[in-house]
Enzyme design. Structure first.
Site, mmCIF file in Angstrom:
data_model
loop_
_atom_site.group_PDB
_atom_site.id
_atom_site.type_symbol
_atom_site.label_atom_id
_atom_site.label_comp_id
_atom_site.label_asym_id
_atom_site.label_seq_id
_atom_site.Cartn_x
_atom_site.Cartn_y
_atom_site.Cartn_z
ATOM 1 N N ASP A 127 0.832 -1.214 0.000
ATOM 2 C CA ASP A 127 0.000 0.000 0.000
ATOM 3 C C ASP A 127 0.860 1.255 0.000
ATOM 4 O O ASP A 127 0.461 2.291 0.508
ATOM 5 C CB ASP A 127 -0.955 -0.018 1.205
ATOM 6 C CG ASP A 127 -0.212 -0.047 2.532
ATOM 7 O OD1 ASP A 127 1.031 -0.271 2.519
ATOM 8 O OD2 ASP A 127 -0.841 0.169 3.576
HETATM 9 N N1 LIG Z 1 -5.152 -6.390 -1.586
HETATM 10 C C1 LIG Z 1 -3.820 -6.309 -1.586
HETATM 11 N N2 LIG Z 1 -3.161 -6.241 -0.420
HETATM 12 C C2 LIG Z 1 -1.813 -6.131 -0.430
HETATM 13 C C3 LIG Z 1 -1.095 -6.114 -1.629
HETATM 14 N N3 LIG Z 1 0.226 -6.005 -1.319
HETATM 15 C C4 LIG Z 1 0.308 -5.955 0.020
HETATM 16 N N4 LIG Z 1 -0.915 -6.029 0.576
HETATM 17 C C5 LIG Z 1 -1.279 -5.990 1.980
HETATM 18 O O1 LIG Z 1 -1.145 -4.633 2.405
HETATM 19 C C6 LIG Z 1 -1.039 -4.629 3.825
HETATM 20 C C7 LIG Z 1 -0.012 -3.576 4.198
HETATM 21 O O2 LIG Z 1 -0.195 -3.288 5.516
HETATM 22 P P1 LIG Z 1 0.797 -2.363 6.302
HETATM 23 O O3 LIG Z 1 1.180 -1.167 5.482
HETATM 24 O O4 LIG Z 1 1.932 -3.182 6.828
HETATM 25 O O5 LIG Z 1 -0.062 -1.936 7.501
HETATM 26 P P2 LIG Z 1 -1.392 -1.081 7.514
HETATM 27 O O6 LIG Z 1 -2.509 -1.974 7.885
HETATM 28 O O7 LIG Z 1 -1.546 -0.268 6.282
HETATM 29 O O8 LIG Z 1 -1.079 -0.152 8.745
HETATM 30 P P3 LIG Z 1 -0.220 1.162 8.808
HETATM 31 O O9 LIG Z 1 0.665 1.204 7.597
HETATM 32 O O10 LIG Z 1 0.569 1.044 10.066
HETATM 33 O O11 LIG Z 1 -1.195 2.266 8.853
HETATM 34 C C8 LIG Z 1 -0.678 -6.040 4.250
HETATM 35 O O12 LIG Z 1 -1.796 -6.613 4.864
HETATM 36 C C9 LIG Z 1 -0.390 -6.754 2.929
HETATM 37 O O13 LIG Z 1 -0.778 -8.119 2.966
HETATM 38 C C10 LIG Z 1 -1.814 -6.209 -2.857
HETATM 39 O O14 LIG Z 1 -1.268 -6.194 -3.959
HETATM 40 N N5 LIG Z 1 -3.179 -6.286 -2.781
#
Ligand SMILES: Nc1nc2c(ncn2[C@@H]2O[C@H](COP(=O)(O)OP(=O)(O)OP(=O)(O)O)[C@@H](O)[C@H]2O)c(=O)[nH]1
Length: 302
Positions: free
Chosen positions: A211
């Site tokens: 994200d």
């Molecule tokens: N749907 C989807 N999810 C993804 C993708 N790549 C990563 N993720 C998920 O994105 C999430 C990233 O979460 P983090 O940035 O670590 O944490 P957050 O919940 O955003 O919390 P904070 O960053 O602390 O605000 C994880 O749950 C990953 O599994 C993708 O291509 N698609």
């Protein structure tokens, strides 16, 4: 016998006389150029074999003249487009050779060419995939690094500034966990669209992965202007999203590094923007933070 052979090969063949007028084309050449044998015969080569450079669309050199002058075969430069009789275009690969009679004197030129559009399309597709994130179609890290390096070179020359924004969605994991990965993916695509809508054409939005997104504001000079664009991004991302009859909101935290005050190197600018983003998260999310000295020491090892 020679004609039967030439008609059964896959490569297109066109022969001209010394003046560059076509006196023969095989079946494959008819098919590729869309000129019938009857219409093509007697025409100047450039009329039927109308080729341009794929990069700048300039007409290509006069093949007949070149081959006759040098009296030896030439491989014409790659990146050639053939404009067919109906105006459609295909990529071709071609070579040309002088034709000699039994006494060794030149009496014309033979051009051999083939349609390489499929190979060219596959190469373009691979190139696109190597440079873009496949979920959002945004430029990837590789392209971003290149663009920042380019911005550095330009700013150094012009003694100007630019800004790098590190954007991380807040609590994105909760969306995935509560609404499913597919909604998470749709959200990431929509975030990408909204980010692109917030910046100038000359700026770059890239997806770093997960994200995380990075925006390069390559033409932004004033810190106040960078802050204004960042506020606009935060407000735009906050507008509720509606997918599959579900409406929800998400915010983002943004860290900003400045060229040249904070760093003069691609990796440093990205790392310091990331450190500032981490501080924005710590300050409660849904806000932005310019890099300040020492912030990178507060980022826990990830
Ligand atoms: N749907 C989807 N999810 C993804 C993708 N790549 C990563 N993720 C998920 O994105 C999430 C990233 O979460 P983090 O940035 O670590 O944490 P957050 O919940 O955003 O919390 P904070 O960053 O602390 O605000 C994880 O749950 C990953 O599994 C993708 O291509 N698609």
């Amino acid at each position: 016998m020679a004609q039967i052979t030439l008609n059964s090969i896959g490569d297109a063949v066109i022969c001209t006389d010394m003046a560059g007028r076509i006196d023969y084309l095989n079946d494959a050449a008819e098919k590729i150029t869309k000129w019938s044998k009857a219409d093509a015969r007697g025409q100047l080569l450039n009329t039927v074999f109308n080729i341009i450079n794929a990069d700048n669309r300039e007409p290509k050199i006069n093949t007949v003249e070149l081959v006759l002058k040098n009296d030896h075969p030439i491989d014409l430069p790659i990146n050639t487009i053939l404009i067919r009789k109906d105006g459609s275009e295909i990529h071709i690969e071609d070579s040309a050779s002088p034709i000699h009679n039994n006494l060794g004197s030149q009496y014309g030129v033979v051009i051999v060419f083939r349609d390489v559009s499929a190979a060219q399309d596959a190469a373009s597709k691979l190139m696109y995939q190597a440079q873009h994130d496949n979920l959002t179609n945004l430029p990837n890290r590789l392209v971003l690094s290149d663009r920042i390096a380019h911005a550095i070179a330009l700013a150094e020359r012009n003694k100007s500034q630019f800004y790098v924004l590190f954007i991380d969605l807040d609590n994105f994991k909760k969306i995935n966990d509560s609404l499913g990965h597919s909604i998470g993916d749709q959200l990431l695509k929509e975030v990408a669209n909204r980010l692109v809508g917030c910046i100038r054409h000359s700026d770059t939005v890239s997806r770093q992965g997960g994200d995380e997104f990075i925006v390069l504001l390559s033409e932004c000079q004033l810190q106040a202007e960078a802050a204004q664009i960042t506020s606009k991004i935060l407000a735009t991302l906050l507008i509720p999203y509606r997918f599959a009859h579900t409406t929800f909101s998400i915010s983002a935290s943004i860290g900003i590094s400045r060229y040249p005050i904070d760093g003069r190197d691609v990796a440093i600018l990205i790392n310091l923007a990331d450190a500032a983003m981490y501080q924005a998260k710590k300050r409660g999310r849904n806000n932005f933070q310019f890099y300040e000295a020492g912030l990178e020491q507060l980022v826990p090892a990830r």
